[in-house]
Design a protein around this motif. Structure first.
Motif, short mmCIF file in Angstrom:
data_model
loop_
_atom_site.label_atom_id
_atom_site.label_comp_id
_atom_site.label_asym_id
_atom_site.label_seq_id
_atom_site.Cartn_x
_atom_site.Cartn_y
_atom_site.Cartn_z
N THR A 107 0.93 -1.13 -0.05
CA THR A 107 0.03 -0.17 -0.11
C THR A 107 0.88 1.23 -0.03
OG1 THR A 107 -0.22 -0.06 2.51
CG2 THR A 107 -1.82 -0.98 1.24
N GLY A 108 0.50 2.22 -0.48
CA GLY A 108 1.06 3.55 -0.40
C GLY A 108 0.21 4.90 -0.73
N ILE A 109 0.71 5.97 -1.14
CA ILE A 109 0.21 7.14 -1.55
C ILE A 109 0.80 7.62 -2.81
CG2 ILE A 109 -0.33 7.68 0.93
CD1 ILE A 109 2.03 9.73 0.61
N ARG A 110 -0.27 8.55 -3.60
CA ARG A 110 0.49 8.92 -4.60
C ARG A 110 0.08 10.33 -4.97
NH1 ARG A 110 -1.83 9.38 -10.07
NH2 ARG A 110 -0.12 9.33 -11.66
N LEU A 111 0.99 11.05 -5.43
CA LEU A 111 0.47 12.66 -5.74
C LEU A 111 1.00 13.03 -7.25
CD1 LEU A 111 1.94 14.22 -2.38
CD2 LEU A 111 -0.42 13.82 -3.13
N ALA A 112 0.38 13.49 -7.99
CA ALA A 112 0.37 13.85 -9.27
C ALA A 112 -0.08 15.22 -9.83
CB ALA A 112 -0.16 12.60 -10.15
N SER B 42 -5.47 18.63 -18.51
CA SER B 42 -6.55 17.79 -19.04
C SER B 42 -7.30 18.76 -19.91
CB SER B 42 -7.47 17.38 -17.99
OG SER B 42 -8.16 18.51 -16.90
N ALA B 43 -8.11 18.45 -20.92
CA ALA B 43 -8.89 19.29 -21.86
C ALA B 43 -10.02 18.46 -22.25
CB ALA B 43 -8.18 19.61 -23.15
N SER B 44 -10.94 18.94 -22.89
CA SER B 44 -12.06 18.37 -23.29
C SER B 44 -11.81 17.22 -24.41
CB SER B 44 -13.18 19.44 -24.10
OG SER B 44 -14.38 18.84 -24.81
N ASN B 45 -12.51 16.29 -24.52
CA ASN B 45 -12.32 15.27 -25.61
C ASN B 45 -12.62 15.88 -26.88
OD1 ASN B 45 -11.35 13.22 -23.73
ND2 ASN B 45 -13.58 12.26 -23.81
N GLU B 46 -13.67 16.83 -27.01
CA GLU B 46 -13.95 17.03 -28.25
C GLU B 46 -13.29 18.75 -28.61
OE1 GLU B 46 -18.16 17.29 -28.07
OE2 GLU B 46 -18.39 15.10 -28.20
N ARG B 47 -12.08 18.58 -28.64
CA ARG B 47 -10.89 20.10 -28.68
C ARG B 47 -11.54 20.77 -30.00
NH1 ARG B 47 -5.02 19.76 -27.94
NH2 ARG B 47 -5.44 21.85 -27.32
N THR B 48 -11.30 22.10 -29.74
CA THR B 48 -11.40 22.93 -30.84
C THR B 48 -10.18 23.95 -31.13
OG1 THR B 48 -12.76 24.60 -29.49
CG2 THR B 48 -13.98 22.90 -30.53
N VAL B 49 -10.28 24.82 -31.73
CA VAL B 49 -9.12 25.64 -31.67
C VAL B 49 -8.99 26.73 -30.43
CG1 VAL B 49 -9.05 25.84 -34.36
CG2 VAL B 49 -10.44 27.42 -33.04
N ALA B 50 -10.18 26.69 -29.95
CA ALA B 50 -10.32 27.45 -28.58
C ALA B 50 -9.94 26.71 -27.27
CB ALA B 50 -11.48 28.10 -28.47
N ASP B 51 -9.96 25.55 -27.38
CA ASP B 51 -9.49 24.67 -26.15
C ASP B 51 -8.20 24.83 -25.88
OD1 ASP B 51 -12.27 23.79 -25.43
OD2 ASP B 51 -12.42 22.86 -27.24
N VAL B 52 -8.07 24.69 -24.56
CA VAL B 52 -6.39 24.67 -23.94
C VAL B 52 -6.37 23.51 -22.93
CG1 VAL B 52 -5.86 26.81 -24.95
CG2 VAL B 52 -6.51 26.73 -22.41
N TYR B 53 -5.45 23.20 -22.34
CA TYR B 53 -5.16 22.16 -21.43
C TYR B 53 -4.81 22.98 -20.27
CZ TYR B 53 -4.48 18.09 -24.32
OH TYR B 53 -4.52 17.37 -25.40
N SER B 54 -5.41 22.67 -19.02
CA SER B 54 -5.37 23.08 -17.84
C SER B 54 -4.54 22.11 -16.70
CB SER B 54 -6.77 23.46 -17.29
OG SER B 54 -7.36 24.48 -18.16
N ILE B 55 -3.85 22.74 -15.85
CA ILE B 55 -3.17 22.11 -14.81
C ILE B 55 -3.75 21.94 -13.61
CG2 ILE B 55 -0.94 22.10 -13.55
CD1 ILE B 55 0.69 23.35 -15.78
N ARG B 56 -3.76 20.76 -13.17
CA ARG B 56 -4.71 20.49 -11.79
C ARG B 56 -3.83 19.41 -11.06
NH1 ARG B 56 -9.92 22.07 -11.47
NH2 ARG B 56 -9.53 22.15 -9.47
N GLY B 57 -4.22 18.99 -9.94
CA GLY B 57 -3.66 17.87 -9.09
C GLY B 57 -4.54 16.83 -8.79
N ILE B 58 -3.76 15.84 -8.43
CA ILE B 58 -4.23 14.43 -8.10
C ILE B 58 -3.82 13.93 -6.74
CG2 ILE B 58 -4.93 12.10 -8.68
CD1 ILE B 58 -5.14 12.94 -11.54
N GLY B 59 -4.25 13.35 -5.76
CA GLY B 59 -3.77 12.70 -4.77
C GLY B 59 -4.58 11.73 -4.28
N GLY B 60 -3.96 10.47 -3.66
CA GLY B 60 -4.86 9.65 -3.36
C GLY B 60 -3.90 8.24 -2.65
N VAL B 61 -4.69 7.21 -2.28
CA VAL B 61 -3.92 5.82 -1.69
C VAL B 61 -4.06 4.82 -2.75
CG1 VAL B 61 -4.26 6.79 0.70
CG2 VAL B 61 -6.04 5.38 -0.47
#
Length: 398
Positions: A229-234, A238-257
């Motif tokens: 067992t352990g922990i993970r941080l990442a 992410s962006a929309s599956n149906e990307r257009t010329v206006a969609d950009v990626y955004s940075i977020r965070g993930i944490g869990g066990v």
């Protein structure tokens, strides 16, 4: 022409069935996972599109199996947007009727027959049904604010989503590199697809055969009570599956066990419980008279991946598996105004690789994509890339 093609295909399949009856090579592995890619062909479209597929087959008998697979495909013709722009920077209106963007998704369930199965050659025939979804964007009409000035106009788009259950027929050939690995080619025809067309995909594929047991891997069984067992941080972009010329990626965070159960010396089953932040962002973009509104859609999920992890080289691991995520909360804005976030859950696929830095630390890279939405209202889904750090409470025994 279509009837002639179907008749020829039927003759080929018949010859294969007859000629293969006397040739057989029984494989000890009952499961086969494959990935492939190639072209999409539509009967009334001049341009070939792209296609990609993933499929899992379980063989009930050496020559008979059942498969489930998912295919993605798409085709576009954006050339009319660049034809002879006028003084307003608008494309030639006479060519806009040729513009289109189409994306297809097929969820296949089929029976698989292997009429030829030798040491190095395998021919497969698939017959089944497909849950076929097609999304098409075309120019519906043009609006001229000043009827006397035909060079200035506004575009009205027609966006359609069509769902249909389509019969499918597929054939494939594989050269078997070993009892497990093979490479080959495939072709699939979807009959009575959206718009009552016969849509075909064809390309190259690779496949891997396996059994779900330690003995099938030719390795010693290890103590399955040894659970790490352990922990993970990442970090996550992410962006929309149906990307257009206006969609950009955004940075977020993930944490869990996480927890890992060994299946053999090289295989582990890993499950996680994550708090996952994901986002889709749209910038304001103007193309001609079309304006994409600025917006942001931040969502926080409770995410549960179910991953199969395999050691492919010293300290290197690959893994793949599905995940389930349900929305906890979120906040969305469009053009500076709040937008309601619809409660929903999603099922998707996740794949990645990790490198073991020490007995307890490892780094990983992942790709995930929402596939199926569980909601009463439409939701396009997200995809994203992750870079993570793992720490285990117990030291590795490997």
């Amino acid at each position: 022409m279509r009837k002639a093609l179907i008749n020829r295909l039927a003759i080929i399949v018949g010859v294969i069935l007859v000629s293969g009856a006397a040739v057989a090579q029984v494989s000890p592995y009952r499961f086969e996972v494959e990935a492939g890619g190639g072209l999409l062909r539509l009967p009334d479209v001049a341009y070939n599109g792209w296609s990609a597929k993933q499929q899992l087959t379980a063989y009930i008998k050496p020559r008979l199996g059942v498969s489930v697979g998912i295919n993605w495909a798409g085709t576009t013709n954006t050339a009319p947007l660049s034809y002879l722009p006028n003084q307003y920077g608008l494309p030639n209106p006479a060519r806009l009727n040729e513009f289109y963007v189409r994306t297809d998704r097929m969820l296949d369930l089929s029976a698989v027959i292997l009429p030829i199965l030798t040491r190095h050659h395998q021919v497969s025939v698939r017959v089944g049904l497909s849950a076929y979804r097609s999304k098409t964007t075309q120019v519906d009409s043009l609006i001229y604010p000043n009827p006397r000035d035909r060079s200035s106009y506004e575009t009205v788009l027609d966006q359609r989503t069509t769902d249909r259950v389509s019969p499918l027929l597929g054939v494939g050939y594989d050269y078997r590199l070993s009892n497990r690995w093979s490479v080959g080619a495939y072709a699939t025809a979807y009959l009575n697809a959206p718009d009552k067309q016969t849509v075909s995909t064809f390309g190259l594929r690779s496949a891997y055969r396996f059994n779900i047991s330690a003995d099938s891997l030719g390795l010693s069984v290890i103590d399955k009570s040894t659970i790490r067992t352990g922990i993970r941080l990442a970090g996550n972009v992410s962006a929309s599956n149906e990307r257009t010329v206006a969609d950009v990626y955004s940075i977020r965070g993930i944490g869990g066990v996480w927890a890992e159960v060994p299946l053999s010396l090289t295989w582990q089953f890993r499950t996680e419980l994550n708090y996952a932040q994901r986002s889709g962002q749209t910038n304001e973009v103007r193309t001609g008279r079309v304006r994409f509104l600025p917006g942001v859609d931040n969502r926080n999920y409770l995410e549960i991946p179910l991953l199969f992890r395999n050691e492919v080289a010293y300290k290197w691991h690959l893994y793949v598996g599905p995940y389930f995520a349900t929305l906890l909360n979120g906040r969305a804005e469009l053009d500076g105004k709040l937008v309601a976030v619809v409660p929903h859950s999603v099922v998707g696929v996740m794949l990645g690789a990790d490198y073991q830095l020490s007995d307890r630390f490892s780094v990983d890279a992942r790709y995930q994509r929402d596939l199926v939405q569980l909601s009463s209202r439409p939701y396009g889904g997200l995809h994203g890339f992750q870079l993570g750090l793992n720490w285990a409470f117990q030291r590795s025994n490997q």
